[in-house]
Scaffold this active site. Structure first.
Site, PDB file in Angstrom:
ATOM      1  N   ALA A  66       0.862  -1.179   0.000  1.00  0.00           N
ATOM      2  CA  ALA A  66       0.000   0.000   0.000  1.00  0.00           C
ATOM      3  C   ALA A  66       0.901   1.233   0.000  1.00  0.00           C
ATOM      4  CB  ALA A  66      -0.879  -0.011   1.244  1.00  0.00           C
ATOM      5  N   GLU A 114      -0.276  -9.571  -0.808  1.00  0.00           N
ATOM      6  CA  GLU A 114      -1.698  -9.908  -0.581  1.00  0.00           C
ATOM      7  C   GLU A 114      -2.470  -9.986  -1.897  1.00  0.00           C
ATOM      8  OE1 GLU A 114      -2.004  -6.693   2.303  1.00  0.00           O
ATOM      9  OE2 GLU A 114      -2.599  -8.139   3.837  1.00  0.00           O
ATOM     10  N   GLU A 134       4.392  -5.345   7.302  1.00  0.00           N
ATOM     11  CA  GLU A 134       3.598  -4.315   7.989  1.00  0.00           C
ATOM     12  C   GLU A 134       4.051  -4.050   9.417  1.00  0.00           C
ATOM     13  OE1 GLU A 134       2.376  -6.670   6.030  1.00  0.00           O
ATOM     14  OE2 GLU A 134       0.829  -5.841   4.738  1.00  0.00           O
TER      15      GLU A 134
HETATM   16  N1  CO8 Z   1       4.583   3.293  -0.575  1.00  0.00           N
HETATM   17  C1  CO8 Z   1       5.013   4.482  -1.060  1.00  0.00           C
HETATM   18  N2  CO8 Z   1       6.212   4.649  -1.674  1.00  0.00           N
HETATM   19  C2  CO8 Z   1       6.994   3.564  -1.798  1.00  0.00           C
HETATM   20  C3  CO8 Z   1       6.602   2.289  -1.327  1.00  0.00           C
HETATM   21  C4  CO8 Z   1       5.329   2.184  -0.694  1.00  0.00           C
HETATM   22  N3  CO8 Z   1       4.856   1.007  -0.239  1.00  0.00           N
HETATM   23  N4  CO8 Z   1       7.607   1.417  -1.595  1.00  0.00           N
HETATM   24  C5  CO8 Z   1       8.558   2.118  -2.224  1.00  0.00           C
HETATM   25  N5  CO8 Z   1       8.206   3.403  -2.343  1.00  0.00           N
HETATM   26  C6  CO8 Z   1       8.977   4.493  -2.972  1.00  0.00           C
HETATM   27  C7  CO8 Z   1      10.153   4.931  -2.123  1.00  0.00           C
HETATM   28  O1  CO8 Z   1       9.728   5.845  -1.123  1.00  0.00           O
HETATM   29  C8  CO8 Z   1      11.056   5.555  -3.147  1.00  0.00           C
HETATM   30  O2  CO8 Z   1      10.577   6.846  -3.462  1.00  0.00           O
HETATM   31  P1  CO8 Z   1      11.638   8.069  -3.684  1.00  0.00           P
HETATM   32  O3  CO8 Z   1      12.414   7.673  -4.927  1.00  0.00           O
HETATM   33  O4  CO8 Z   1      10.766   9.246  -3.884  1.00  0.00           O
HETATM   34  O5  CO8 Z   1      12.505   8.099  -2.468  1.00  0.00           O
HETATM   35  C9  CO8 Z   1      10.818   4.684  -4.386  1.00  0.00           C
HETATM   36  O6  CO8 Z   1       9.578   4.006  -4.166  1.00  0.00           O
HETATM   37  C10 CO8 Z   1      11.900   3.627  -4.590  1.00  0.00           C
HETATM   38  O7  CO8 Z   1      12.003   2.880  -3.385  1.00  0.00           O
HETATM   39  P2  CO8 Z   1      13.383   2.725  -2.561  1.00  0.00           P
HETATM   40  O8  CO8 Z   1      14.323   3.850  -2.845  1.00  0.00           O
HETATM   41  O9  CO8 Z   1      13.014   2.465  -1.132  1.00  0.00           O
HETATM   42  O10 CO8 Z   1      13.954   1.401  -3.266  1.00  0.00           O
HETATM   43  P3  CO8 Z   1      14.928   0.337  -2.610  1.00  0.00           P
HETATM   44  O11 CO8 Z   1      15.359  -0.549  -3.737  1.00  0.00           O
HETATM   45  O12 CO8 Z   1      15.967   0.982  -1.777  1.00  0.00           O
HETATM   46  O13 CO8 Z   1      13.988  -0.514  -1.608  1.00  0.00           O
HETATM   47  C11 CO8 Z   1      12.003  -1.702  -0.960  1.00  0.00           C
HETATM   48  C12 CO8 Z   1      12.934  -1.275  -2.123  1.00  0.00           C
HETATM   49  C13 CO8 Z   1      12.733  -2.688  -0.060  1.00  0.00           C
HETATM   50  C14 CO8 Z   1      10.792  -2.385  -1.602  1.00  0.00           C
HETATM   51  C15 CO8 Z   1      11.584  -0.436  -0.145  1.00  0.00           C
HETATM   52  O14 CO8 Z   1      11.109   0.530  -1.050  1.00  0.00           O
HETATM   53  C16 CO8 Z   1      10.486  -0.707   0.856  1.00  0.00           C
HETATM   54  O15 CO8 Z   1      10.756  -1.269   1.905  1.00  0.00           O
HETATM   55  N6  CO8 Z   1       9.249  -0.282   0.552  1.00  0.00           N
HETATM   56  C17 CO8 Z   1       8.120  -0.385   1.465  1.00  0.00           C
HETATM   57  C18 CO8 Z   1       7.608  -1.810   1.519  1.00  0.00           C
HETATM   58  C19 CO8 Z   1       6.503  -1.920   2.546  1.00  0.00           C
HETATM   59  O16 CO8 Z   1       6.668  -1.678   3.706  1.00  0.00           O
HETATM   60  N7  CO8 Z   1       5.321  -2.329   2.059  1.00  0.00           N
HETATM   61  C20 CO8 Z   1       4.173  -2.552   2.914  1.00  0.00           C
HETATM   62  C21 CO8 Z   1       3.340  -1.324   2.995  1.00  0.00           C
HETATM   63  S1  CO8 Z   1       2.009  -1.533   4.157  1.00  0.00           S
HETATM   64  C22 CO8 Z   1       0.842  -2.424   3.301  1.00  0.00           C
HETATM   65  O17 CO8 Z   1       1.042  -2.813   2.191  1.00  0.00           O
HETATM   66  C23 CO8 Z   1      -0.432  -2.696   4.005  1.00  0.00           C
HETATM   67  C24 CO8 Z   1      -1.511  -3.238   3.068  1.00  0.00           C
HETATM   68  C25 CO8 Z   1      -2.886  -3.129   3.661  1.00  0.00           C
HETATM   69  C26 CO8 Z   1      -3.290  -1.705   3.825  1.00  0.00           C
HETATM   70  C27 CO8 Z   1      -4.730  -1.544   4.057  1.00  0.00           C
HETATM   71  C28 CO8 Z   1      -5.154  -0.128   4.317  1.00  0.00           C
HETATM   72  C29 CO8 Z   1      -4.681   0.891   3.321  1.00  0.00           C
END
Ligand code: CO8
Length: 260
Positions: A66, A114, A134
């Site tokens: 998300a 998911e 999460e």
């Molecule tokens: N949301 C928003 N932006 C994101 C997300 C995300 N989930 N994932 C990555 N991005 C963005 C980063 O902020 C970054 O943006 P910017 O270039 O502006 O800094 C860009 O994408 C590239 O990402 P990274 O620089 O972080 O890339 P890396 O290769 O260093 O890392 C990862 C890749 C490991 C995937 C890392 O981006 C990461 O950990 N992302 C978050 C993953 C995460 O925690 N996902 C779970 C989110 S919670 C969820 O999904 C709950 C679902 C149910 C919700 C129900 C109610 C809404």
């Protein structure tokens, strides 16, 4: 219909749905979830589509979860509404009546894992990483992760993934049954297409009923599930396709299914 956050294509009975926000690793904001809901509603009513392939744009991510920018500012009531709306979209994918193949081309985290689990089949590229991170954000899965993951891999492994938040690689996901197959990145879409074509060669009604038997049966006791199977078996036997399929076998020729 053109979408802001999705790419949509239809070729030879296969619909290709691509989540298209590569700059944020295809994170699911509210607009994307709404478009996914609309897109799959359209697919459900489109008889030309037999199988769907769902993937993410770019080479790095299927869906990285998300959109955390939106998550960070949700009130509890908004969070509940957002979760329920998202769960309904995933249920629409799961109960589409047509197989949906997740082509997992990189990160499938949180909502991304998911959404892949709501698909019928999952094929991963070798660089894929799957997880429910999460808890690292201080929240819990909200699009069915706590429910579908234990059904797919068992409670022990699901709890390990959900409580540690640590992602697993494609090989491990295959070992525990979270994905059906792992292939080199370049072969991901062709592998999904080959799978789709194998399914499309079969009786369309039979495919739909078999899928229904498995999905609905998973939420029933064994004896209720057996009863459902017998009813759907009888329904399948009433189709023209069942006559054609059995006759074609006995006449040693390929079946020509009409989908009736
Ligand atoms: N949301 C928003 N932006 C994101 C997300 C995300 N989930 N994932 C990555 N991005 C963005 C980063 O902020 C970054 O943006 P910017 O270039 O502006 O800094 C860009 O994408 C590239 O990402 P990274 O620089 O972080 O890339 P890396 O290769 O260093 O890392 C990862 C890749 C490991 C995937 C890392 O981006 C990461 O950990 N992302 C978050 C993953 C995460 O925690 N996902 C779970 C989110 S919670 C969820 O999904 C709950 C679902 C149910 C919700 C129900 C109610 C809404």
């Amino acid at each position: 219909m053109p979408y802001e956050n999705l790419l949509y294509e239809k070729r030879e009975g296969i619909a290709y749905v691509t989540v298209n926000r590569p700059k944020v690793l295809n994170a699911l904001n509210a607009a994307t979830m709404r478009e996914l809901g609309e897109c799959f509603a359209g697919i459900a009513g489109d008889p030309e589509v037999r199988v769907v392939i769902l993937t993410g744009a770019g080479e790095k991510a299927f869906v990285a979860g998300a959109d955390i920018n939106e998550l960070a500012v949700l009130t509890p009531l908004e969070a509940q509404e957002t979760t329920l709306r998202g769960q309904a979209v995933l249920e629409r994918i799961e109960n589409l009546g047509k197989p949906v193949i997740a082509a997992i081309n990189g990160y499938a985290l949180g909502g991304g894992c998911e959404i892949a689990m709501a698909c019928t089949l999952r094929v991963a590229s070798e660089n894929a990483r799957l997880g429910q991170p999460e808890v690292k954000l201080g929240i819990v899965p909200g699009y069915g992760g706590t429910q579908r993951l234990p059904r797919l891999v068992g409670a022990g492994l699901a709890l390990q993934m959900v409580l540690t938040g640590e992602p697993i690689n494609a090989a491990e996901a295959y070992r525990i049954g979270l994905v059906n197959q792992v292939v080199p990145a370049a072969e991901l879409i062709p592998t999904c297409e080959a799978l789709a074509k194998k399914i499309m060669a079969n009786g369309p009604v039979a495919v739909r009923l078999a899928q229904e038997a498995v999905h609905r049966g998973l939420n029933m006791t064994l004896s209720e599930g057996m009863n459902l199977e017998a009813t759907l078996f009888a329904l399948a036997c009433a189709t023209e396709d069942s006559k054609e399929g059995t006759r074609a076998f006995l006449e040693k020729r390929p079946a020509r299914f009409a989908g009736r």
